[in-house]
Design a protein around this motif. Structure first.
Motif, PDB file in Angstrom:
ATOM      1  N   GLY A  76      29.748  40.406  39.196  1.00  0.00           N
ATOM      2  CA  GLY A  76      30.611  41.586  39.154  1.00  0.00           C
ATOM      3  C   GLY A  76      32.050  41.240  38.835  1.00  0.00           C
ATOM      4  N   ALA A  77      32.392  39.940  38.926  1.00  0.00           N
ATOM      5  CA  ALA A  77      33.746  39.476  38.593  1.00  0.00           C
ATOM      6  C   ALA A  77      33.688  37.959  38.475  1.00  0.00           C
ATOM      7  CB  ALA A  77      34.755  39.886  39.666  1.00  0.00           C
ATOM      8  N   VAL A 101      32.288  38.645  29.897  1.00  0.00           N
ATOM      9  CA  VAL A 101      33.229  38.596  31.028  1.00  0.00           C
ATOM     10  C   VAL A 101      34.633  38.690  30.443  1.00  0.00           C
ATOM     11  CG1 VAL A 101      34.228  37.055  32.778  1.00  0.00           C
ATOM     12  CG2 VAL A 101      31.744  37.262  32.567  1.00  0.00           C
ATOM     13  N   GLY A 102      35.493  39.468  31.112  1.00  0.00           N
ATOM     14  CA  GLY A 102      36.870  39.575  30.639  1.00  0.00           C
ATOM     15  C   GLY A 102      37.013  40.662  29.600  1.00  0.00           C
ATOM     16  N   THR A 118      34.930  44.803  28.074  1.00  0.00           N
ATOM     17  CA  THR A 118      33.783  44.537  28.936  1.00  0.00           C
ATOM     18  C   THR A 118      34.129  45.064  30.318  1.00  0.00           C
ATOM     19  OG1 THR A 118      34.429  42.449  29.929  1.00  0.00           O
ATOM     20  CG2 THR A 118      33.439  42.309  27.743  1.00  0.00           C
ATOM     21  N   SER A 119      33.108  45.132  31.168  1.00  0.00           N
ATOM     22  CA  SER A 119      33.358  45.703  32.485  1.00  0.00           C
ATOM     23  C   SER A 119      33.434  44.648  33.578  1.00  0.00           C
ATOM     24  CB  SER A 119      32.265  46.713  32.799  1.00  0.00           C
ATOM     25  OG  SER A 119      31.026  46.054  32.728  1.00  0.00           O
ATOM     26  N   VAL A 120      33.325  43.368  33.256  1.00  0.00           N
ATOM     27  CA  VAL A 120      33.372  42.330  34.288  1.00  0.00           C
ATOM     28  C   VAL A 120      34.782  41.759  34.375  1.00  0.00           C
ATOM     29  CG1 VAL A 120      32.465  40.101  35.048  1.00  0.00           C
ATOM     30  CG2 VAL A 120      30.935  41.750  33.946  1.00  0.00           C
ATOM     31  N   PRO A 121      35.516  42.091  35.454  1.00  0.00           N
ATOM     32  CA  PRO A 121      36.914  41.650  35.528  1.00  0.00           C
ATOM     33  C   PRO A 121      37.036  40.137  35.661  1.00  0.00           C
ATOM     34  CG  PRO A 121      36.371  43.146  37.362  1.00  0.00           C
ATOM     35  CD  PRO A 121      35.116  42.945  36.574  1.00  0.00           C
ATOM     36  N   PHE A 122      38.060  39.591  35.019  1.00  0.00           N
ATOM     37  CA  PHE A 122      38.288  38.152  34.920  1.00  0.00           C
ATOM     38  C   PHE A 122      39.658  37.867  35.535  1.00  0.00           C
ATOM     39  CE2 PHE A 122      38.791  34.516  31.604  1.00  0.00           C
ATOM     40  CZ  PHE A 122      38.127  33.614  32.424  1.00  0.00           C
ATOM     41  N   VAL A 123      39.658  37.074  36.623  1.00  0.00           N
ATOM     42  CA  VAL A 123      40.900  36.711  37.316  1.00  0.00           C
ATOM     43  C   VAL A 123      41.289  35.302  36.859  1.00  0.00           C
ATOM     44  CG1 VAL A 123      41.967  36.271  39.564  1.00  0.00           C
ATOM     45  CG2 VAL A 123      40.299  38.137  39.316  1.00  0.00           C
ATOM     46  N   VAL A 124      42.490  35.148  36.326  1.00  0.00           N
ATOM     47  CA  VAL A 124      42.933  33.837  35.839  1.00  0.00           C
ATOM     48  C   VAL A 124      44.027  33.313  36.760  1.00  0.00           C
ATOM     49  CG1 VAL A 124      44.006  32.588  33.930  1.00  0.00           C
ATOM     50  CG2 VAL A 124      42.293  34.363  33.461  1.00  0.00           C
ATOM     51  N   ASP A 125      43.670  32.257  37.520  1.00  0.00           N
ATOM     52  CA  ASP A 125      44.638  31.580  38.393  1.00  0.00           C
ATOM     53  C   ASP A 125      45.074  30.328  37.623  1.00  0.00           C
ATOM     54  OD1 ASP A 125      46.146  30.760  40.526  1.00  0.00           O
ATOM     55  OD2 ASP A 125      44.462  30.145  41.793  1.00  0.00           O
ATOM     56  N   ALA A 242      36.454  41.028  46.024  1.00  0.00           N
ATOM     57  CA  ALA A 242      36.668  42.476  46.205  1.00  0.00           C
ATOM     58  C   ALA A 242      36.390  43.227  44.898  1.00  0.00           C
ATOM     59  CB  ALA A 242      38.087  42.737  46.697  1.00  0.00           C
ATOM     60  N   LEU A 243      36.773  42.630  43.771  1.00  0.00           N
ATOM     61  CA  LEU A 243      36.474  43.253  42.469  1.00  0.00           C
ATOM     62  C   LEU A 243      34.957  43.300  42.252  1.00  0.00           C
ATOM     63  CD1 LEU A 243      39.236  41.509  40.305  1.00  0.00           C
ATOM     64  CD2 LEU A 243      39.161  43.956  40.902  1.00  0.00           C
ATOM     65  N   ALA A 244      34.268  42.211  42.646  1.00  0.00           N
ATOM     66  CA  ALA A 244      32.799  42.177  42.493  1.00  0.00           C
ATOM     67  C   ALA A 244      32.142  43.248  43.358  1.00  0.00           C
ATOM     68  CB  ALA A 244      32.268  40.792  42.863  1.00  0.00           C
TER      69      ALA A 244
END
Ligand SMILES: Nc1ncnc2c1ncn2[C@@H]1O[C@H](COP(=O)(O)OP(=O)(O)OP(=O)(O)O)[C@@H](O)[C@H]1O
Ligand SMILES: Cc1ncc(COP(=O)(O)O)c(N)n1
Length: 287
Positions: A76-77, A101-102, A118-125, A242-244
């Motif tokens: 989901g993320a 993803v992203g 796309t609908s899968v959020p991608f968090v970039v740290d 939380a996004l997932a």
């Protein structure tokens, strides 16, 4: 048998000390009710005193892990941690486009109103160095994070040292944090979280979330502990979890902020150096 929980993917390095990296990510994801999957980018030789060795995983093996997880298990993320090299970043950018993803290669399509790619959020740290200052990213690779990953990101989560490397702004107060958030947002992420943990003279920790128009400030007292190893990884992973689970971005960050403040408050000494933030309060020992 229980239902399958939400899933999230971390693309990150391993910390043998179990404090930061993908070990911190998996702990945070578990504590936040999500099944964590991994694409390992590097094995670090690490303890509470620092990093003394790094062994990189071949870029095509990193990409193959992402493909294997997303095409079978589904997520989901997803998030990134230590990416180590330009070659791994290129492989990650290509494979996230391939598996959906992203925001895809053309995030401007979304800005133009054509809907998310796309609908899968991608968090970039954008992890650049360990807390002790050892490099975790090749010198030529921050440009690749900026150019190839930020445009695909739903959220970028730099600390203040990474802000300086990315946009050349030294954050010292609310005005410079806002200036940095604007400069980072212009690089393509849909949201930016400027983390204030490194402003050590300040009695408060302020994390600033920005979407190009609105800002959200997450403020709390600076907790008196030296043991903050893995704090950034845990914050990004709790957000990813939380996004997932389907939360919208500001709510996901708010939930992760509640999680990280508690984890910092419950941090513990480990070894002779810096200990980790802790999720153990959220986990019941097995009886
Ligand atoms: N002493 C503290 N008191 C309260 N919150 C803290 C403290 N230290 C860190 N945090 C929280 O943890 C988050 C991440 O810490 P920081 O800004 O240091 O990022 P980071 O450098 O990526 O983390 P790290 O390198 O420790 O993994 C901060 O944004 C803040 O929310
Ligand atoms: C494998 C790995 N990934 C990330 C970090 C950053 O975490 P910190 O800044 O707390 O050292 C780390 N030390 N090791």
């Amino acid at each position: 048998m229980a239902d399958t929980p939400p899933r999230a993917l971390t693309i990150a390095g391993s910390d043998s000390g179990g404090a930061a990296g993908l070990e911190a990510d998996l702990r945070a994801m578990t504590a936040c009710g999500v099944h964590g999957c991994v694409a390992v980018t590097a094995v670090t030789v690490q303890n509470s005193l620092g990093v003394t060795g790094v062994h990189l995983v071949p870029p095509d093996t990193v990409a193959a892990q992402v493909r294997a997880v997303v095409t079978d298990i589904g997520v989901g993320a997803a998030k990134t941690g230590m990416l180590a090299s330009r070659e791994i970043i290129d492989a990650v950018a290509d494979v996230v486009d391939e598996v959906g993803v992203g925001r895809g290669a053309d995030p401007d399509a979304e800005r133009r109103g054509a809907g998310p790619s796309t609908s899968v959020p991608f968090v970039v740290d954008p992890v650049a160095a360990s807390m002790a200052g050892e490099p975790l990213l090749a010198e030529d690779a921050m440009e690749a994070i900026r150019g190839r990953l930020f445009p695909r990101a739903a959220l970028a989560t730099p600390n203040l040292d990474e802000v300086r490397l990315l946009v050349g702004i030294t954050v010292t107060d609310a005005a410079t944090a806002r200036e940095a958030a604007e400069a980072l947002h212009a690089l393509g992420p849909r949201y930016v979280l400027v983390k204030g943990g490194h402003l050590r003279g300040s009695p408060e920790v302020v994390d600033l979330l920005f979407d190009g128009e609105r800002t959200w400030e997450f403020t709390g007292p600076r907790i008196d502990t030296p043991h903050v190893h893995g704090a950034g990884d845990a914050l990004a992973s709790a957000t990813c979890a939380a996004l997932a689970r389907g939360l919208a971005m500001p709510d996901a960050v708010a939930s992760a902020e509640r999680y990280i403040r508690r984890a910092v408050a419950e941090s513990y000494p480990l070894g002779a150096g810096v200990g980790p933030v802790s999720p153990l309060w959220a986990v019941q020992p097995h009886r």
